[in-house]
Design a protein around this motif. Structure first.
Motif, short mmCIF file in Angstrom:
data_model
loop_
_atom_site.label_atom_id
_atom_site.label_comp_id
_atom_site.label_asym_id
_atom_site.label_seq_id
_atom_site.Cartn_x
_atom_site.Cartn_y
_atom_site.Cartn_z
N ARG A 227 -5.19 9.60 7.53
CA ARG A 227 -4.41 8.99 6.45
C ARG A 227 -3.97 7.57 6.80
O ARG A 227 -3.36 7.33 7.84
CB ARG A 227 -3.18 9.83 6.14
N LYS A 228 -4.31 6.63 5.92
CA LYS A 228 -3.88 5.25 6.09
C LYS A 228 -3.39 4.74 4.74
O LYS A 228 -4.10 4.81 3.74
CB LYS A 228 -5.04 4.35 6.56
N SER A 229 -2.18 4.21 4.72
CA SER A 229 -1.65 3.62 3.49
C SER A 229 -2.35 2.30 3.21
O SER A 229 -2.67 1.55 4.13
CB SER A 229 -0.15 3.39 3.64
N VAL A 230 -2.61 2.06 1.97
CA VAL A 230 -3.20 0.79 1.57
C VAL A 230 -2.11 -0.16 1.09
O VAL A 230 -2.05 -1.32 1.48
CB VAL A 230 -4.25 0.99 0.47
N GLU A 231 -1.21 0.32 0.25
CA GLU A 231 -0.16 -0.53 -0.31
C GLU A 231 0.93 -0.86 0.70
O GLU A 231 1.32 -2.00 0.86
CB GLU A 231 0.45 0.15 -1.53
N ASN A 232 1.42 0.16 1.40
CA ASN A 232 2.58 -0.04 2.28
C ASN A 232 2.25 -0.93 3.48
O ASN A 232 3.12 -1.55 4.07
CB ASN A 232 3.11 1.30 2.77
N ASP A 233 0.97 -0.96 3.84
CA ASP A 233 0.57 -1.82 4.96
C ASP A 233 0.27 -3.25 4.50
O ASP A 233 -0.22 -4.07 5.27
CB ASP A 233 -0.68 -1.24 5.64
N LYS A 234 0.57 -3.52 3.22
CA LYS A 234 0.41 -4.86 2.64
C LYS A 234 -1.05 -5.32 2.68
O LYS A 234 -1.33 -6.51 2.69
CB LYS A 234 1.32 -5.86 3.35
#
Length: 236
Positions: A227-234
């Motif tokens: 799992r990797k955030s796309v939005e939260n990691d800017k």
């Protein structure tokens, strides 16, 4: 201007859609350098876990961001990343199948999560159908692919049939006419994991390398391994 809305509609109706080239040559070169920094292989699993730069490089491409925004929108996150390569003159083929297995952080016996496997130090499991229906695959083509070097064949609209049993009674003809998916270098093939697809042997002198990224908007009880955030990691 690219009609990304059309690709979303095609994905929903047919289970797949193919864009025109939208990744620049310099980015493609950079992606290959990053991939081969890890290892020279036919397949590299947990690609973004090993090389986190992959997402950053891709999302710097305005056209890729726009495609992602239209097709996925907010709430989606990366759940799987694999590098595949079918080298020149490869003599293997892959029969018709659906991409049913997801990568889990740990094994946790839970209702409707079935057929646990443990390969290459990671847990795999087939989740409820709803998880797969809400998953979108982006196949970023680092090379052009056609009938000579293992382009995918798909059966349009087969994703609406749910999970299909592939056994001695399976007849692809009963599910519709197959389509050959020629994809240009730098283009993206969008797929629902439930659409039936296959690939043939390569008779070409050209490789067929692809970065396979899966995004979903549903959490799972045992946690997504990649799992990797796309939005939260800017990134987005």
């Amino acid at each position: 201007m690219a009609d990304y809305k059309l690709h979303k509609e095609q994905l929903e109706i047919n289970g797949y859609s193919i864009t025109k080239p939208l990744i620049s040559e310099s980015t493609l070169v950079n992606l290959k350098k990053i991939v081969y920094r890890e290892e020279k292989s036919y397949a590299i699993r947990q690609l973004v876990n090993k090389q986190p730069e992959i997402l950053e490089v891709l999302f710097k491409e305005k056209s890729f961001r726009e495609l992602y925004a239209k097709v996925c929108g907010k709430g989606y996150f990366l759940t799987k990343a694999i590098y595949f390569n079918k080298p020149a003159m490869s003599n293997w083929f892959v029969g018709y199948h659906q991409d049913l297995s997801i990568s889990a952080k740990e094994k946790q016996i839970t209702k409707d999560y079935v057929q646990w496997t443990y390969k290459e130090k990671q847990w795999g499991v087939i989740p409820p159908e709803g998880i797969l229906k809400n998953t979108i695959t982006f196949r970023v083509h680092l090379d052009s692919t056609d009938e000579t070097n293992g382009a995918l064949h798909v059966i349009p609209k087969s994703h609406v049939k749910g999970i299909i049993r592939i056994d001695e009674h399976f007849k692809k003809e009963a599910l519709g006419k197959e389509v050959l998916c020629n994809v240009e270098k730098g283009a993206v093939m969008l797929m629902n994991p439930l659409v039936l697809h296959a690939s043939q042997r390569s008779v070409s002198a050209s490789d067929r390398s692809v970065i396979h990224l899966e995004f979903c908007n549903q959490e799972i009880p045992m946690g997504w391994l990649e799992r990797k955030s796309v939005e939260n990691d800017k990134i987005f």
